[in-house]
Design an enzyme around this catalytic site. Structure first.
Site, short mmCIF file in Angstrom:
data_model
loop_
_atom_site.label_atom_id
_atom_site.label_comp_id
_atom_site.label_asym_id
_atom_site.label_seq_id
_atom_site.Cartn_x
_atom_site.Cartn_y
_atom_site.Cartn_z
N LYS A 1 34.60 -11.45 -59.28
CA LYS A 1 34.95 -10.07 -59.27
C LYS A 1 34.81 -9.82 -60.45
O LYS A 1 34.85 -10.37 -61.49
CB LYS A 1 36.38 -9.68 -58.51
N ARG B 1 51.89 -6.29 -53.00
CA ARG B 1 51.07 -5.50 -53.17
C ARG B 1 50.01 -5.09 -52.03
O ARG B 1 50.42 -4.28 -51.54
CB ARG B 1 50.24 -6.09 -54.58
N HIS C 1 48.36 -14.32 -51.85
CA HIS C 1 48.26 -14.38 -53.21
C HIS C 1 49.48 -14.64 -54.13
O HIS C 1 50.63 -14.03 -53.63
CB HIS C 1 47.57 -13.04 -53.89
N CYS D 1 37.35 2.29 -85.43
CA CYS D 1 36.73 3.52 -85.04
C CYS D 1 36.08 3.56 -83.65
O CYS D 1 35.94 2.58 -83.12
CB CYS D 1 35.50 3.80 -86.05
N ASP E 1 32.76 3.38 -83.12
CA ASP E 1 31.55 2.36 -83.28
C ASP E 1 31.53 1.28 -84.11
O ASP E 1 30.73 0.52 -84.11
CB ASP E 1 30.26 3.25 -83.56
C1 PLP Z 1 43.49 -12.31 -54.36
C2 PLP Z 1 42.81 -12.99 -55.55
N1 PLP Z 1 42.63 -14.41 -55.46
C3 PLP Z 1 42.23 -15.17 -56.69
C4 PLP Z 1 41.97 -14.67 -57.96
C5 PLP Z 1 41.87 -15.44 -59.10
O1 PLP Z 1 42.71 -15.73 -59.93
P1 PLP Z 1 42.59 -16.56 -61.02
O2 PLP Z 1 41.56 -15.82 -62.08
O3 PLP Z 1 44.15 -16.41 -61.63
O4 PLP Z 1 42.21 -17.71 -60.65
C6 PLP Z 1 42.38 -13.05 -57.98
C7 PLP Z 1 42.42 -12.58 -59.42
O5 PLP Z 1 43.44 -11.77 -59.82
C8 PLP Z 1 42.79 -12.61 -56.77
O6 PLP Z 1 43.34 -11.04 -56.87
#
Ligand code: PLP
Length: 368
Positions: free
Chosen positions: A37, A131, A160, A305, A307
């Protein structure tokens, strides 16, 4: 860096390959989902995913549907799971590209049932992060809805951890127990949940007992340790490098940059690096950043700054010149961990910092 660019992240694809192989070996028979991601934590999702896939990643995790679609379009054929979407969103394109969806609430489950489009889904159960994730009070209802929808295939459950980077924190065991309860409930209701996952990078590295059938690893894939003080032999893949544009003398009593917040006390030399807050360098890094030039660290001085930043070369005894490389973090400069400690943040945020006019350059990558 191309001659056109003054600022770039340098991404070592050999380090990505090394980290992937190392993590795959560490988790054994457990599946390795590489989390790419946020454009692969700033490393370029498509390119690093290609290397990860070739070196042992079994599947990919992203946040948004757009990330998932772009990853698929970049050529990734392995399973992709996306876990941040809204029940009002159009799912057609992502589902047509075989993107699997995380189901983080009862409303999401209902939306998938109503959409009547075939999909593979993984239920995100809330085990204590509070969350997103299906609340325990809704587990049975969501499991029933998904079990009875013939167009939906449930691949498993995931959750998570809130405190995995503090291995001794009691929340880890509490969440592990809640996750077990969710799996037992699903199975008891006749919902097949073959592939379940709880661990991110810190969980993967410190809690092998919680690996279940799959681990979701982000940070460690990019070579950084999620728990300070641990060393698993990972190799950081990103360096942030600028090309010095100006070197000029400064006299005692003269000041540099906006507000004249830094004043020279000796005759010396300054170097200008073309990286500013428009490129992601926060103004709050003033005085906390040291820049690596020719293998030596020099303090950044004065205001950051839009840039540019200014670096104090002292007497410039090594003859730093315009065109030389200045490392903001990474190989030849402060490590991402050192910069995070100096600026009061975490290494995750440091590697997501380069922005603006920062180009990206790949090195290595022969292991495809
Ligand atoms: C749902 C979920 N799984 C796994 C991860 C990966 O986490 P990490 O970078 O600590 O491995 C994330 C990242 O925040 C996440 O949001």
């Amino acid at each position: 860096m191309s001659p056109m660019d003054l600022l770039a992240t340098r991404i070592d694809l050999d380090a990505i390959a090394h980290n992937t192989r190392l993590l795959k070996e560490l988790v054994g028979d457990t599946q390795l989902m590489a989390v790419v991601k946020a454009d692969g934590y700033g490393h370029g999702a498509g390119r690093v995913a290609e290397v990860m896939a070739a070196n042992g990643a079994d599947s990919f995790g992203v946040a948004t549907l757009r990330e998932a679609v772009e990853l698929r379009e970049s050529g990734v054929g392995k399973p992709i799971l996306a876990w941040i979407w809204s029940p009002e969103q159009d799912l057609v394109e992502a589902l047509a590209l075989r993107v699997q969806l995380g189901v983080p609430s009862l409303r999401h489950a209902q939306a998938l049932v109503d959409a009547a489009v075939p999909a593979r889904v993984t239920v995100k159960v809330d085990t204590g992060l509070h969350r997103s994730g299906v609340d325990e009070t809704d587990w049975a209802e969501v499991f029933t809805l998904l079990r009875d929808a013939e167009h939906l295939t449930v691949t498993g459950l995931f959750s998570h951890l809130a405190c995995a980077d503090e291995p001794e924190h009691p929340a880890n065991d509490e969440q592990a127990a809640a996750f077990r309860r969710a799996i037992d409930l699903a199975r008891g209701m006749g919902l097949d949940v073959p592939v379940n996952h709880l661990c991110n990078s810190p969980g993967t590295l410190t809690r092998p007992d919680l690996h279940h059938q799959l681990v979701r690893v982000g940070l460690a894939m990019y070579g950084l340790e999620p728990v300070a003080g641990l060393d698993h032999g990972l190799k950081p893949a990103m360096s942030w490098v600028g090309r010095i544009t100006v070197v000029k003398p400064i006299q005692p009593g003269e000041s540099t940059s906006y507000g004249h917040t830094w004043t020279a006390t000796e005759p010396g030399w300054l170097a200008v690096v073309p990286a500013g807050y428009a490129d992601g360098v926060p103004r709050s890094w003033q005085g906390k950043l040291s820049v690596g030039i020719g293998g030596k660290l020099y303090p950044q001085v004065g205001r950051v700054c839009m840039d540019q930043i200014v670096v104090d070369l002292g007497a410039n005894e090594f003859g730093v010149s315009p065109g030389d490389e200045a490392v903001l973090f990474g190989e030849g400069g402060m490590s991402a961990d050192e910069l995070a400690a100096a600026t009061g943040t975490i290494n995750y945020e440091i590697i997501c910092t380069p922005a603006g006019r920062t180009a990206r350059v790949y090195e290595g990558g022969v292991q495809l």
